[in-house]
Design an enzyme around this catalytic site. Structure first.
Site, PDB file in Angstrom:
ATOM      1  N   LYS A 123     -45.213   8.872 -74.078  1.00 32.54           N
ATOM      2  CA  LYS A 123     -44.921   8.377 -75.422  1.00 32.54           C
ATOM      3  C   LYS A 123     -44.896   9.541 -76.401  1.00 32.54           C
ATOM      4  O   LYS A 123     -45.872  10.296 -76.518  1.00 32.54           O
ATOM      5  CB  LYS A 123     -46.031   7.415 -75.853  1.00 32.54           C
ATOM      6  CG  LYS A 123     -45.625   5.965 -75.851  1.00 32.54           C
ATOM      7  CD  LYS A 123     -46.727   5.146 -76.477  1.00 32.54           C
ATOM      8  CE  LYS A 123     -46.333   3.714 -76.593  1.00 32.54           C
ATOM      9  NZ  LYS A 123     -47.410   2.903 -77.159  1.00 32.54           N
TER      10      LYS A 123
HETATM   11  C1  E4P Z   1     -46.655  -0.027 -78.773  1.00 30.43           C
HETATM   12  O1  E4P Z   1     -46.404   0.559 -77.760  1.00 30.43           O
HETATM   13  C2  E4P Z   1     -47.956  -0.009 -79.465  1.00 30.43           C
HETATM   14  O2  E4P Z   1     -48.948   0.302 -78.505  1.00 30.43           O
HETATM   15  C3  E4P Z   1     -48.350  -1.324 -80.040  1.00 30.43           C
HETATM   16  O3  E4P Z   1     -47.405  -2.335 -79.748  1.00 30.43           O
HETATM   17  C4  E4P Z   1     -48.795  -1.309 -81.453  1.00 30.43           C
HETATM   18  O4  E4P Z   1     -49.189  -2.613 -81.811  1.00 30.43           O
HETATM   19  P1  E4P Z   1     -50.041  -2.924 -83.115  1.00 30.43           P
HETATM   20  O5  E4P Z   1     -49.141  -2.792 -84.290  1.00 30.43           O
HETATM   21  O6  E4P Z   1     -50.509  -4.351 -82.942  1.00 30.43           O
HETATM   22  O7  E4P Z   1     -51.173  -1.950 -83.136  1.00 30.43           O
END
Ligand code: E4P
Length: 318
Positions: free
Chosen positions: A109
């Site tokens: 990521k």
């Molecule tokens: C995406 O890969 C993130 O890990 C995640 O969806 C973020 O979600 P949140 O906005 O609920 O923290």
């Protein structure tokens, strides 16, 4: 003759069916959800890792812990870098990929824009994505909040792009003066069609209160202009709308980058992501649990169980 879909990754449209990823770093949750047989991958981020570590009282040997996540997960596992420059991100991505590839399918990521506001490193995410993609390392471009950012991620060669739908819903609600925890809860469905109608009514009310001589006077009126900004983020009306726009753009041009609808807060949002054609939806465990439940299913199973006559039960040796 009908097409046999069993064990085939592609459906009759020649596209892969929507995948479900679990958005967590909690090993117990991953084990549980994988045992249900519907999980295709996992996404983590530093906040989710922090949560998992805290749940175990800080007692986590990170390398072993991540290896175990990879062993259990039947598909890609996104792991995020922590560097904020292209050089650091590429170095960390290579380390993660090398270390964890033997145990599963790590995906790296990379934040689409790692800058804290400084113009100097705002393209470093893209530079890292481009470099890693050229080196054959799969990248998940994260923290995508606009279609414009998604276009750049796709151009740089990202394997996945993760638009954060729930956070866009939060932003739009907050612009309307709604506070999370007061006017709405994190898991509440965002009724963007209602917000849209309210914003339109508000705009009509403001327009009709003006005594303007020309259209250009109305068009440039500050109150009117700021009213048009309510209920949307630069024309994006919700997190689902964000994903819809990105999916459309990618299909317009045949970009291979897959869209992971992220920051998912409830089951209805998952359905809407499937309707707009997201390739993947990543969700917390509680959303997956919501998806399986319906009050009429509960009522039905209770009624069927109550109606079992002894002769039918005998068939099953009961
Ligand atoms: C995406 O890969 C993130 O890990 C995640 O969806 C973020 O979600 P949140 O906005 O609920 O923290």
């Amino acid at each position: 003759m009908g097409i046999i879909l069993k064990n085939m990754p592609f459906n009759h449209l020649g596209r892969e069916a929507m995948k479900i990823f679990l958005d967590t770093a909690d090993l117990d949750e991953i084990k549980l959800a994988c045992s249900w047989g519907v999980i295709d991958g996992v996404t983590t981020n530093p906040s989710l890792i922090k949560k998992a570590v805290m749940k175990r009282g800080g007692k986590v040997t990170m390398e072993e812990y991540i290896k175990e996540i990879l062993r259990i997960t039947p598909g890609p596992v996104s792991l995020e870098v922590i560097g904020l420059t292209a050089e650091k991100m590429v170095e960390q991505a290579k380390m993660l990929y090398r270390k964890f590839s033997p145990y599963g399918q790590p995906v790296i990521k990379i934040p689409i824009n790692p800058s804290f506001g400084d113009e100097n490193n705002m393209f470093d995410g893209l530079k890292a994505i481009r470099q890693l993609s050229r080196d054959g390392i799969p990248v998940n471009a994260t923290l995508i909040m606009s279609p414009e950012q998604a276009i750049l991620a796709a151009k740089a060669g990202a394997t996945y792009a993760s638009p954060f739908a729930g956070r866009i819903d939060d932003y739009i609600r907050e612009q309307l003066g709604m506070k999370r925890g007061v006017h709405f809860q994190k898991s509440d469905y965002f009724d963007f069609s209602l917000i849209g109608k309210l914003a339109e009514n508000n705009l009509s009310r403001i327009i009709s209160s003006k005594n303007a001589d020309s259209l250009s006077e109305l068009y440039t009126d500050e109150e009117i202009v700021s009213a048009t900004r309510l209920g949307n983020d630069n024309g994006i009306r919700s997190g689902v709308d964000l994903v819809r726009s990105i999916v459309k753009i990618f299909r317009n041009y045949g970009y291979k980058t897959q869209v992971i609808a992220s920051s998912i807060r409830n089951a209805r949002q998952v359905r809407e992501m499937a309707e707009v054609g997201a390739d993947i939806v990543t969700m917390p465990l509680y959303v997956l649990k919501q998806m399986i439940q319906h009050y009429k299913t509960l009522e039905g199973i209770k009624a069927f169980t109550a109606d079992i006559v002894p002769s039918y039960a005998e068939l099953f040796g009961e």
